[in-house]
Scaffold this active site. Structure first.
Site, short mmCIF file in Angstrom:
data_model
loop_
_atom_site.label_atom_id
_atom_site.label_comp_id
_atom_site.label_asym_id
_atom_site.label_seq_id
_atom_site.Cartn_x
_atom_site.Cartn_y
_atom_site.Cartn_z
N GLY A 43 -0.48 3.04 -4.49
CA GLY A 43 0.24 3.73 -5.56
C GLY A 43 1.73 3.95 -5.36
O GLY A 43 2.47 4.02 -6.34
N GLU A 97 4.67 9.24 -1.08
CA GLU A 97 3.40 9.30 -1.83
C GLU A 97 3.68 9.13 -3.32
O GLU A 97 4.75 9.51 -3.79
CB GLU A 97 2.75 10.67 -1.62
CG GLU A 97 1.67 10.70 -0.56
CD GLU A 97 0.33 10.15 -1.05
OE1 GLU A 97 0.31 9.35 -2.01
OE2 GLU A 97 -0.69 10.51 -0.46
N ASP A 98 2.68 8.63 -4.05
CA ASP A 98 2.83 8.57 -5.51
C ASP A 98 2.54 9.92 -6.14
O ASP A 98 3.29 10.42 -6.96
CB ASP A 98 1.93 7.47 -6.11
CG ASP A 98 0.46 7.61 -5.71
OD1 ASP A 98 0.12 8.47 -4.86
OD2 ASP A 98 -0.37 6.85 -6.24
N ASP A 101 -2.54 15.35 -5.51
CA ASP A 101 -3.50 15.91 -6.47
C ASP A 101 -4.30 17.00 -5.76
O ASP A 101 -3.91 18.16 -5.72
CB ASP A 101 -4.36 14.75 -7.00
CG ASP A 101 -5.32 15.18 -8.10
OD1 ASP A 101 -5.46 16.39 -8.34
OD2 ASP A 101 -5.94 14.32 -8.73
N LYS A 129 0.54 17.68 -9.05
CA LYS A 129 -0.18 18.33 -10.15
C LYS A 129 -0.11 19.84 -9.99
O LYS A 129 -0.52 20.38 -8.97
CB LYS A 129 -1.63 17.84 -10.19
CG LYS A 129 -1.73 16.46 -10.80
CD LYS A 129 -3.13 16.05 -11.12
CE LYS A 129 -3.13 14.60 -11.56
NZ LYS A 129 -4.46 14.01 -11.56
N VAL A 151 -2.86 10.62 -14.60
CA VAL A 151 -1.65 9.93 -15.03
C VAL A 151 -1.63 8.48 -14.54
O VAL A 151 -2.23 8.15 -13.51
CB VAL A 151 -0.37 10.67 -14.56
CG1 VAL A 151 -0.22 11.99 -15.27
CG2 VAL A 151 -0.36 10.86 -13.06
N ARG A 163 -0.39 -0.24 -13.20
CA ARG A 163 0.61 0.06 -12.16
C ARG A 163 1.99 -0.44 -12.56
O ARG A 163 3.00 0.10 -12.12
CB ARG A 163 0.21 -0.60 -10.83
CG ARG A 163 -1.02 0.01 -10.18
CD ARG A 163 -1.13 -0.48 -8.74
NE ARG A 163 -2.46 -0.32 -8.20
CZ ARG A 163 -2.93 0.79 -7.65
NH1 ARG A 163 -2.16 1.85 -7.56
NH2 ARG A 163 -4.16 0.84 -7.18
P1 IMP Z 1 -5.42 13.50 -3.48
O1 IMP Z 1 -5.97 13.18 -2.13
O2 IMP Z 1 -6.48 14.10 -4.39
O3 IMP Z 1 -4.18 14.36 -3.42
O4 IMP Z 1 -5.05 12.15 -4.22
C1 IMP Z 1 -4.50 11.11 -3.53
C2 IMP Z 1 -4.41 9.80 -4.24
O5 IMP Z 1 -5.29 9.68 -5.36
C3 IMP Z 1 -3.02 9.58 -4.79
O6 IMP Z 1 -2.16 9.10 -3.79
C4 IMP Z 1 -3.30 8.58 -5.89
O7 IMP Z 1 -3.30 7.28 -5.40
C5 IMP Z 1 -4.67 8.96 -6.40
N1 IMP Z 1 -4.55 9.83 -7.58
C6 IMP Z 1 -4.76 11.16 -7.65
N2 IMP Z 1 -4.54 11.63 -8.89
C7 IMP Z 1 -4.16 10.55 -9.63
C8 IMP Z 1 -3.77 10.37 -11.02
O8 IMP Z 1 -3.69 11.29 -11.85
N3 IMP Z 1 -3.47 9.09 -11.38
C9 IMP Z 1 -3.51 8.02 -10.54
N4 IMP Z 1 -3.86 8.16 -9.25
C10 IMP Z 1 -4.19 9.40 -8.80
#
Ligand code: IMP
Length: 173
Positions: A43, A97-98, A101, A129, A151, A163
């Site tokens: 991402g 990081e992208d 979440d 978020k 998103v 992407r």
């Molecule tokens: P986390 O571990 O829940 O913070 O999420 C980590 C990864 O999940 C991010 O680096 C994204 O690649 C993917 N991700 C989480 N939320 C989204 C979203 O809303 N859209 C697209 N990718 C997401």
């Protein structure tokens, strides 16, 4: 509203303006440093490409890949798919990081990178978020805050798609 029923959150122009602002902050903080910029695949590849080109300091680039999402849902388990190609001991690291979440990926990666004994690790995330305010202090350079929706665009995918969209948005339901 954009094409294909996608609601725009941030335009390509807004993203580039914000990246230039972040780049100025990062340059100030890493003046004279041998900075390794670490992108989290997949991402972050679009954000990282624009960010390193906006930086007026020398950087080295590396990548790692972790997996925790399956069909747009977090599995709750973060798995390292591949790691850095160069040592970062006593080195300044900027983790790119992208989106943050649940924060599981970021917490996992910070622990992982710290175990390699870098000089310092800072985090740049394009998005965060707002549902999880306790994670905000983990991000040193933040692009934008987004509502609690899934998103897409500018590197972020939905089941592998979107992407390449130049803007950030979410599918209109
Ligand atoms: P986390 O571990 O829940 O913070 O999420 C980590 C990864 O999940 C991010 O680096 C994204 O690649 C993917 N991700 C989480 N939320 C989204 C979203 O809303 N859209 C697209 N990718 C997401």
């Amino acid at each position: 509203m954009g094409p294909n029923g996608i609601k725009h959150l941030y335009t390509a122009e807004q993203i580039q303006t914000r990246i230039r602002e972040l780049a100025r902050e990062i340059e100030r903080d890493f003046q004279g440093s041998d900075l390794v910029v670490v992108g989290v695949l997949k991402g972050a590849f679009v954000f990282m490409a624009d960010l390193v080109r906006a930086l007026n300091i020398p950087t080295r680039c590396d990548f790692l890949r972790v997996q925790s999402y399956d069909r747009d849902r977090s599995t709750g388990v973060v798995r390292m798919e591949f790691d850095l190609t160069q040592p970062i001991t006593d080195t300044d690291v900027l983790l790119v990081e992208d989106i943050v979440d649940s924060g599981r990926t970021l917490r996992y990666l910070l622990k992982h990178l710290q175990s390699k004994r870098p000089r310092r690790v800072r985090v740049a995330s394009l998005l965060y978020k707002e549902l999880n305010p306790e994670l905000r202090p983990l991000i040193d350079y933040l692009g934008f805050t987004v509502p609690n929706v899934y998103v897409i665009g500018y590197g972020l995918d939905s089941q592998g798609r979107h992407r390449g969209l130049p803007f950030i948005g979410y599918p209109k339901s």
